[in-house]
Design an enzyme around this catalytic site. Structure first.
Site, PDB file in Angstrom:
ATOM      1  N   ARG A 164     -39.564 -83.522  39.084  1.00 31.80           N
ATOM      2  CA  ARG A 164     -39.372 -83.741  37.326  1.00 31.80           C
ATOM      3  C   ARG A 164     -38.172 -83.625  37.338  1.00 31.80           C
ATOM      4  O   ARG A 164     -36.750 -84.616  36.213  1.00 31.80           O
ATOM      5  CB  ARG A 164     -41.053 -83.525  37.242  1.00 31.80           C
ATOM      6  CG  ARG A 164     -40.793 -84.096  35.690  1.00 31.80           C
ATOM      7  CD  ARG A 164     -42.137 -83.434  35.265  1.00 31.80           C
ATOM      8  NE  ARG A 164     -42.411 -82.633  35.516  1.00 31.80           N
ATOM      9  CZ  ARG A 164     -42.044 -81.055  34.589  1.00 31.80           C
ATOM     10  NH1 ARG A 164     -41.803 -80.814  33.939  1.00 31.80           N
ATOM     11  NH2 ARG A 164     -43.558 -80.502  35.428  1.00 31.80           N
ATOM     12  N   CYS A 204     -45.485 -58.768  34.954  1.00 30.88           N
ATOM     13  CA  CYS A 204     -44.555 -58.159  34.209  1.00 30.88           C
ATOM     14  C   CYS A 204     -44.949 -57.025  33.093  1.00 30.88           C
ATOM     15  O   CYS A 204     -43.977 -55.679  33.046  1.00 30.88           O
ATOM     16  CB  CYS A 204     -43.796 -58.772  32.875  1.00 30.88           C
ATOM     17  SG  CYS A 204     -45.390 -60.127  32.708  1.00 30.88           S
ATOM     18  N   GLN A 233     -48.721 -58.545  23.957  1.00 26.88           N
ATOM     19  CA  GLN A 233     -47.783 -59.824  25.567  1.00 26.88           C
ATOM     20  C   GLN A 233     -46.720 -61.178  24.621  1.00 26.88           C
ATOM     21  O   GLN A 233     -47.632 -61.267  24.095  1.00 26.88           O
ATOM     22  CB  GLN A 233     -48.311 -59.473  26.518  1.00 26.88           C
ATOM     23  CG  GLN A 233     -48.823 -58.469  27.285  1.00 26.88           C
ATOM     24  CD  GLN A 233     -49.145 -58.571  28.737  1.00 26.88           C
ATOM     25  OE1 GLN A 233     -50.554 -57.992  29.105  1.00 26.88           O
ATOM     26  NE2 GLN A 233     -48.834 -60.175  29.458  1.00 26.88           N
ATOM     27  N   HIS A 277     -42.367 -57.732  25.730  1.00 28.77           N
ATOM     28  CA  HIS A 277     -43.767 -56.675  26.100  1.00 28.77           C
ATOM     29  C   HIS A 277     -43.986 -55.365  25.517  1.00 28.77           C
ATOM     30  O   HIS A 277     -42.782 -54.655  25.249  1.00 28.77           O
ATOM     31  CB  HIS A 277     -44.577 -56.997  27.187  1.00 28.77           C
ATOM     32  CG  HIS A 277     -45.146 -58.365  27.868  1.00 28.77           C
ATOM     33  ND1 HIS A 277     -45.010 -59.056  26.911  1.00 28.77           N
ATOM     34  CD2 HIS A 277     -45.712 -58.443  29.074  1.00 28.77           C
ATOM     35  CE1 HIS A 277     -45.419 -60.079  27.696  1.00 28.77           C
ATOM     36  NE2 HIS A 277     -45.678 -59.479  29.204  1.00 28.77           N
TER      37      HIS A 277
HETATM   38  C1  2RA Z   1     -48.138 -62.965  30.507  1.00 33.60           C
HETATM   39  N1  2RA Z   1     -48.033 -61.480  32.367  1.00 33.60           N
HETATM   40  O1  2RA Z   1     -47.182 -62.030  30.027  1.00 33.60           O
HETATM   41  C2  2RA Z   1     -48.177 -62.882  32.552  1.00 33.60           C
HETATM   42  C3  2RA Z   1     -47.167 -63.594  33.033  1.00 33.60           C
HETATM   43  N2  2RA Z   1     -47.048 -63.811  34.029  1.00 33.60           N
HETATM   44  O2  2RA Z   1     -48.762 -64.044  30.424  1.00 33.60           O
END
Ligand code: 2RA
Length: 344
Positions: free
Chosen positions: A39, A136, A163, A252
């Site tokens: 794609r 992360c 997050q 985050h």
């Molecule tokens: C989140 N750690 O932040 C996950 C991303 N892979 O949702």
């Protein structure tokens, strides 16, 4: 020596950040190959002033490739990372596919760089060939905690995460923006990604819920930390986590309570953090100024503040702190490129 590099998932948010970081850090590249799904094949991207056309990922994509950076989801990594290794490439994989696999190093370069050499992985002689990039939220947490762990040994850790949308992908970022407009315009909100309103709201992390009441994201932080700290067997740091999705775009934030084996004062903790690579302090009590996600967005460092003795204890074996880190950068692309730098 300059390497032939392939990027799998080249058109995604992390894939694009790979290119940005490779360019900024002058990573030695002889040839670059951009790979993605059928794609996305045919799309073009410029890198160092040259235009590249994205090619469809196939089993023949890795001929003469020395290093392949993957960020295209676990199923693509499971299928194509072994093929890339078979073709002679070293793979740095940003998916969760191999993170807990025996023999596959899970690496934060500031924490456990030795794991790459211990696995015998070299350019041109990949061996097991795959190096896993941690989740992360694990990376960002360890950037703040590991300098303290080295000084006083973390016995127990309680982590709450806040997050960003980027962790759920570009579509989630777009939905947050769209919903924010809709709310402010008094319109019904579009809900395509999450089953509830995201703008001006927050909710338990959207990963799968497990029978023990923890979600997958929370358990990743626990298990990945044990592997990175080489605690898979024997004495493990006790870790409990609560992961929350908040209406922030790409960085985050995490609130962390730590109990240590040995005493560590606030001053000792600050000194350890000030000396830590990849960490910046925003810890100004006078001005009541501490890290925010916007401080960390688009930056390489993780920003630490609110460093204070845990007043629920009568000794110097407890600390609280707060950390913010860019989820796409140090949480994914930068960490992966720093792993690749360990190989050249
Ligand atoms: C989140 N750690 O932040 C996950 C991303 N892979 O949702």
């Amino acid at each position: 020596q300059a390497l032939n590099v392939a990027i799998v998932g080249a058109t995604g948010a992390v894939g694009q950040e790979f290119l940005q970081v490779l360019d900024e850090r002058q990573f030695p590249i002889a040839e670059l190959k951009l790979l993605a799904s059928a794609r996305s094949a045919g799309k073009t991207t410029t890198f160092k002033g040259k235009t590249y056309t994205v090619e469809e990922l196939t089993k023949d994509s890795f001929k003469n490739v020395d290093l392949a950076l993957f960020s295209a989801g676990g199923s693509i990594s499971k299928k194509f990372a072994p093929i890339a290794v078979e073709s002679g490439a070293v793979v740095v994989d940003n998916s969760s596919a191999f993170r807990m696999a025996d023999g596959i190093p899970l690496v934060v370069p500031e924490v456990n760089p030795e794991a790459v050499k211990e696995a015998g992985i070299k350019i041109g002689n990949p061996g097991v060939g795959i190096i896993a990039n941690p989740n992360c939220s694990t990376i960002i947490m360890l950037m703040a905690v590991n300098p303290l762990h080295k000084v006083a040994g973390v016995k127990r850790m309680v982590v709450s995460t806040y997050q960003a949308a980027s962790g759920a992908g570009a579509a989630a970022m777009a939905e947050l923006e769209q919903q924010s407009r809709e709310v402010l315009e008094g319109k019904p909100v579009t809900m395509d990604i999450f089953p509830f309103q995201y703008a001006f709201n927050l909710f338990s992390h959207n990963s799968d819920m497990k029978p023990n009441g923890y979600n997958q994201e929370e358990l990743k932080m626990v298990h990945e930390t044990h592997k990175i700290w080489n605690q898979v067997n024997g004495d493990q740091t006790a870790i409990t986590t609560t992961c929350v999705r908040v209406p922030v775009m790409r960085a985050h934030a995490e609130s962390i309570n730590l109990e240590f084996e040995k005493s560590i004062t606030e001053e000792e903790a600050i000194a350890a953090l000030e000396g830590a690579a990849g960490v910046s302090l925003i810890n100004d009590r006078e001005a009541n100024r501490f890290p925010t996600p916007l401080d960390a967005s688009f930056k390489d460092d993780c920003y630490v503040g609110r460093v204070r003795r845990d007043i629920s204890r009568s000794d110097n074996k407890g600390l609280d702190l707060f950390v913010c880190g860019d989820q796409i950068r140090k949480g994914a692309a930068l960490n992966a490129v720093q792993i690749a730098e360990l190989l050249v």
